[in-house]
Design an enzyme around this catalytic site. Structure first.
Site, mmCIF file in Angstrom:
data_model
loop_
_atom_site.group_PDB
_atom_site.id
_atom_site.type_symbol
_atom_site.label_atom_id
_atom_site.label_comp_id
_atom_site.label_asym_id
_atom_site.label_seq_id
_atom_site.Cartn_x
_atom_site.Cartn_y
_atom_site.Cartn_z
ATOM 1 C CG ASP A 5 -2.020 -0.969 1.189
ATOM 2 O OD1 ASP A 5 -2.003 -1.843 0.296
ATOM 3 O OD2 ASP A 5 -2.931 -0.881 2.035
ATOM 4 C CG HIS A 26 1.678 -8.785 0.689
ATOM 5 N ND1 HIS A 26 1.030 -9.857 1.258
ATOM 6 C CD2 HIS A 26 1.483 -7.737 1.544
ATOM 7 C CE1 HIS A 26 0.461 -9.475 2.397
ATOM 8 N NE2 HIS A 26 0.723 -8.196 2.592
ATOM 9 C CB SER A 38 10.046 2.361 4.627
ATOM 10 O OG SER A 38 11.393 2.566 4.255
#
Length: 437
Positions: A157, A287, A401
């Site tokens: 995200d 992911h 980050s």
């Protein structure tokens, strides 16, 4: 009247004595307060000095290499003890918060940074014992849908900072600021450590044989692999394979010249990149962008500058100055690399399947560009690496980050995102346009 005045006089004298005593106590309290402020100031200066000394001690062995590029104010950043401060912040993150404080504290944080707690698992913030647990919260099943058709999906995200084709071995950080691909992924000659990791295959694909995984995802393997050792045994050639394995960096160097030879690559392929920025309020886990085999990881100890869009527009070489972990391997179309990058207060980068990885640890930093390397070839005698399915959780940050993707794909690959776009895990990053002939 005279008697009255004589009676009053002693009372006035007593009052004066009490008043004098009160002033004395008041001055004493002021002195104590000033002393406390002074000691606090000295303590803070001492802590800052200690932090600065720690960072300086860690950077003792760093040699001249990639340098900060930007206005003079950013050179001042190099003198700040960001690594030590980030390490201390990590300790603070793990302090247990009293139960009665969790709702107002996490509620305020969520309001400021726009956290969506309705999709969090659990969604009751009272169950998060500390900041670290809250920052790395999971999502409810089904909160993110993984596109089954896209060759590459969004791994985290966040916001798209930049994307494009890598030309001349350079990635564009922002318009007008580029950085070197070789510096981002590392040079084989600068590896400080090589060791084989025996990591078992993921639990979620026991029913899929390793040969089938390779076939389904277009990953090449040899007849010797298929006739080799059973999974779980340590082949006698693993040590040699770890030391003499094809250098994946050569793939990136060759790719820049459009001369692809690794993993059955074609000369018509190109090398692409995408940069996703995770804000403090975003979901902090990242992911797998596709079905691929991770063959090695490279841990670069470095600075911990902020990676916000503001800094990215102004500080050159940001992503190669900062601490990062480069996961490198292969997928259907060839070379694949996923690089989570650390930032201020985000020194900790966790890789779910690599428990030996420890980032932002106290100790001297090596020369700029050096890295610790581990290979996963003994994880599978067939795949020579650790298999990941698209959407699999790879790891997490402890605050916002950046994740950088570098991957090989056909020349007719096109991105389906725009710069500055908000994205979520599982959405298509791009597609391969069907040939018209």
């Amino acid at each position: 009247m005279l008697k009255f005045h004589r009676n009053v006089k002693p009372q006035f004298g007593a009052f004066a004595r009490y008043s004098s005593l009160g002033k004395h106590n008041s001055r004493k309290r002021v002195g104590i307060i000033r002393l406390a402020y002074g000691l606090t100031g000295i303590g803070l200066v001492g802590l800052a000095g200690f932090a600065w000394a720690q960072d300086r001690h860690e950077k003792t062995y760093q040699k001249k290499g990639v340098q900060v590029e930007g206005p003079w104010q950013f050179y001042v950043l190099t003198t700040l003890p960001l690594r030590t401060l980030s390490r201390w912040w990590g300790y603070v993150n793990r302090i247990e918060i009293p139960l009665w404080m969790r709702v107002p504290a996490f509620g305020l944080y969520s309001k400021i940074f726009g956290c969506n707690l309705t999709e969090a698992d659990p969604d009751d913030v009272r169950q998060y014992k500390n900041l670290a647990e809250f920052f790395t919260r999971k999502l409810k099943p089904g909160a993110r849908v993984i596109d089954p058709d896209a060759p590459i999906v969004i791994p985290a995200d966040g916001k798209i900072l930049n994307y494009g084709v890598i030309e001349g071995g350079q990635l564009e950080q922002v318009k007008g600021i580029t950085y070197s691909l070789d510096a981002l992924l590392g040079d084989e000659k600068l590896a400080r450590l090589k060791r084989s990791h025996a990591i078992p295959s993921p639990d979620h694909i026991p029913h899929i044989r390793q040969e089938e995984f390779a076939k389904l995802n277009g990953i090449h393997y040899s007849l010797q692999d298929l006739m080799g050792h059973d999974h779980g045994e340590r082949p006698s050639h693993v040590k040699d394979a770890s030391a003499q394995h094809i250098d994946l960096l050569s793939s990136t160097k060759v790719a820049a010249k459009s001369q692809f030879t690794l993993f059955g690559s074609r000369e018509t392929n190109c090398l692409y990149y995408a940069v996703i920025y995770l804000a403090p309020g975003d979901y902090h886990r990242f992911h797998s962008p596709t079905d691929w085999v991770v063959e090695r990881r490279r841990h670069f100890s470095g600075e911990l500058f902020s990676v916000s869009p503001f800094m990215a527009r102004r500080l050159g070489n940001l992503f190669i100055l900062n601490e990062r972990v480069a996961l490198m391997g292969r997928y259907k179309y060839g070379f694949m690399s996923m690089i989570p990058v650390g930032a201020t207060n985000v020194g900790s980068i966790r890789i779910k399947f690599d428990k030996d990885l420890c980032t932002n640890q106290f100790g001297k930093l090596g020369p700029v560009g050096t890295f610790d390397e581990a290979v996963y070839t003994s994880s599978s005698s067939i795949l020579h690496g650790h298999p990941l399915l698209r959407g699999d959780e790879v790891g997490n940050f402890e605050l916002g980050s950046t994740v950088v993707l570098v991957f090989e794909a056909p020349a007719d690959f096109e991105f389906l995102v725009k710069q500055g776009q908000k994205v979520r895990v599982g959405l298509p990053l791009g597609r391969v346009v069907p040939s018209s002939h």
